[in-house]
Every structure is written in structure tokens, then in C-alpha cells.
Write a protein that holds these residues in place. Structure first.
Motif, PDB file in Angstrom:
ATOM      1  N   LEU A  11       0.810  -1.218   0.000  1.00 18.36           N
ATOM      2  CA  LEU A  11       0.000   0.000   0.000  1.00 18.36           C
ATOM      3  C   LEU A  11       0.842   1.265   0.000  1.00 18.36           C
ATOM      4  N   GLY A  12       1.934   1.268   0.729  1.00 18.22           N
ATOM      5  CA  GLY A  12       2.799   2.452   0.762  1.00 18.22           C
ATOM      6  C   GLY A  12       3.337   2.796  -0.612  1.00 18.22           C
ATOM      7  N   SER A  13       3.711   1.787  -1.349  1.00 22.51           N
ATOM      8  CA  SER A  13       4.217   1.973  -2.711  1.00 22.51           C
ATOM      9  C   SER A  13       3.127   2.507  -3.638  1.00 22.51           C
ATOM     10  N   ILE A  14       1.921   1.977  -3.492  1.00 21.34           N
ATOM     11  CA  ILE A  14       0.793   2.437  -4.306  1.00 21.34           C
ATOM     12  C   ILE A  14       0.488   3.896  -4.008  1.00 21.34           C
ATOM     13  N   ILE A  15       0.437   4.239  -2.739  1.00 25.82           N
ATOM     14  CA  ILE A  15       0.138   5.619  -2.344  1.00 25.82           C
ATOM     15  C   ILE A  15       1.233   6.568  -2.824  1.00 25.82           C
ATOM     16  N   ASP A  16       2.478   6.160  -2.700  1.00 26.41           N
ATOM     17  CA  ASP A  16       3.597   6.987  -3.157  1.00 26.41           C
ATOM     18  C   ASP A  16       3.492   7.245  -4.666  1.00 26.41           C
ATOM     19  N   THR A  17       3.216   6.216  -5.420  1.00 30.02           N
ATOM     20  CA  THR A  17       3.123   6.361  -6.877  1.00 30.02           C
ATOM     21  C   THR A  17       1.926   7.204  -7.276  1.00 30.02           C
ATOM     22  N   LEU A  18       0.772   6.971  -6.664  1.00 29.42           N
ATOM     23  CA  LEU A  18      -0.414   7.773  -6.986  1.00 29.42           C
ATOM     24  C   LEU A  18      -0.216   9.239  -6.592  1.00 29.42           C
ATOM     25  N   THR A  19       0.478   9.477  -5.501  1.00 28.19           N
ATOM     26  CA  THR A  19       0.780  10.850  -5.086  1.00 28.19           C
ATOM     27  C   THR A  19       1.653  11.537  -6.134  1.00 28.19           C
ATOM     28  N   THR A  20       2.620  10.803  -6.672  1.00 24.21           N
ATOM     29  CA  THR A  20       3.467  11.340  -7.733  1.00 24.21           C
ATOM     30  C   THR A  20       2.621  11.711  -8.947  1.00 24.21           C
ATOM     31  N   PHE A  21       1.754  10.801  -9.365  1.00 26.66           N
ATOM     32  CA  PHE A  21       0.914  11.087 -10.524  1.00 26.66           C
ATOM     33  C   PHE A  21      -0.040  12.247 -10.254  1.00 26.66           C
ATOM     34  N   GLN A  22      -0.574  12.317  -9.043  1.00 26.62           N
ATOM     35  CA  GLN A  22      -1.474  13.416  -8.697  1.00 26.62           C
ATOM     36  C   GLN A  22      -0.741  14.756  -8.808  1.00 26.62           C
ATOM     37  N   LYS A  23       0.475  14.782  -8.325  1.00 24.68           N
ATOM     38  CA  LYS A  23       1.272  16.012  -8.386  1.00 24.68           C
ATOM     39  C   LYS A  23       1.554  16.404  -9.835  1.00 24.68           C
ATOM     40  N   VAL A  24       1.856  15.426 -10.677  1.00 22.78           N
ATOM     41  CA  VAL A  24       2.106  15.691 -12.089  1.00 22.78           C
ATOM     42  C   VAL A  24       0.832  16.190 -12.770  1.00 22.78           C
ATOM     43  N   LEU A  25      -0.291  15.533 -12.508  1.00 14.13           N
ATOM     44  CA  LEU A  25      -1.558  15.941 -13.129  1.00 14.13           C
ATOM     45  C   LEU A  25      -1.941  17.363 -12.748  1.00 14.13           C
ATOM     46  N   GLN A  26      -1.594  17.783 -11.534  1.00 13.81           N
ATOM     47  CA  GLN A  26      -1.909  19.148 -11.094  1.00 13.81           C
ATOM     48  C   GLN A  26      -1.166  20.188 -11.915  1.00 13.81           C
ATOM     49  N   THR A  27      -0.030  19.821 -12.494  1.00 14.15           N
ATOM     50  CA  THR A  27       0.768  20.793 -13.240  1.00 14.15           C
ATOM     51  C   THR A  27       0.335  20.916 -14.700  1.00 14.15           C
ATOM     52  N   LEU A  28      -0.452  19.960 -15.172  1.00  7.92           N
ATOM     53  CA  LEU A  28      -0.880  19.989 -16.571  1.00  7.92           C
ATOM     54  C   LEU A  28      -2.034  20.969 -16.753  1.00  7.92           C
ATOM     55  N   HIS A  32      -8.934  18.554 -20.219  1.00 10.54           N
ATOM     56  CA  HIS A  32      -9.333  17.149 -20.234  1.00 10.54           C
ATOM     57  C   HIS A  32      -8.782  16.319 -19.081  1.00 10.54           C
ATOM     58  N   VAL A  33      -7.789  16.783 -18.365  1.00 12.93           N
ATOM     59  CA  VAL A  33      -7.223  15.975 -17.282  1.00 12.93           C
ATOM     60  C   VAL A  33      -7.913  16.230 -15.946  1.00 12.93           C
ATOM     61  N   GLY A  34      -8.866  17.149 -15.923  1.00 16.15           N
ATOM     62  CA  GLY A  34      -9.558  17.463 -14.675  1.00 16.15           C
ATOM     63  C   GLY A  34     -10.250  16.253 -14.063  1.00 16.15           C
ATOM     64  N   GLN A  35     -10.976  15.502 -14.884  1.00 14.58           N
ATOM     65  CA  GLN A  35     -11.665  14.307 -14.384  1.00 14.58           C
ATOM     66  C   GLN A  35     -10.670  13.247 -13.951  1.00 14.58           C
TER      67      GLN A  35
END
Length: 99
Positions: A11-28, A32-35
């Protein structure tokens, strides 16, 4: 810096990776990436609740400063950066489903 072949190690690895993607998505650019950002955020919250329920110890984020630097360096190339990030997110989600 955006994990593609990073192994899933609980779970820690999953959360870490999703947090990374969330941070990247916030910068785009929004559009279309809002959803997708909302869906990743919801999934991240679900795994955080599950982690708490299972009494797992939270993991320190693996790539905070290097990710920030990477995002800043690629800010002017948001289209290419966006395609790369979305492709890596797709790969991760497929790996998550298999696991």
C-alpha cells in the motif's frame, strides 16, 4: 522521475506512486485531465483509508525534490510531458489491476 516500471510493494508503494501522478496531473493544463485528476485523487484517498484500516505505517515519499525539479524543467513542454505522464499512469494502473 515519473515511475513506469517501479515495482508495486504494498500500500505504501501504491500511495507513493499515486501521489506522484497526482502532483504531475496538477501541473498539466486543466481541460481534459480534470476528471482524471479527480479520479486519481479519489483512488488515492481510498488507498489511504485502507492503509489506516490495515494499520500500515505510512511511507516517506520517494522523490519529492527531484520530482519538483523535473516538473519545473518540463513546464514549457506540457503537451509532451502530459502524454508521457498519462502513458505512465496507464501502465501503472494496468500493473495495479494485475496485482
Amino acid at each position: 522521475e515519473v515511475p513506469a516500471d517501479k515495482p508495486i510493494q504494498g500500500l505504501g508503494s501504491i500511495i507513493d506512486t499515486l501521489t506522484t501522478f497526482q502532483k504531475v496531473l496538477q501541473t498539466l493544463p486543466k481541460g481534459h485531465v480534470g476528471q482524471l485528476h479527480s479520479d486519481v485523487s479519489t483512488l488515492l484517498d481510498y488507498f489511504k483509508v485502507w492503509m489506516t484500516y490495515m494499520r500500515c505505517t505510512p511511507k516517506e515519499p520517494a522523490n519529492g525534490k527531484s520530482l519538483d525539479t523535473f516538473i519545473q524543467k518540463n513546464a514549457t513542454h506540457h503537451v509532451t510531458f502530459g502524454y508521457m505522464a498519462l502513458d505512465r499512469l496507464k501502465q501503472f494502473m494496468q500493473k495495479l489491476i494485475v496485482n
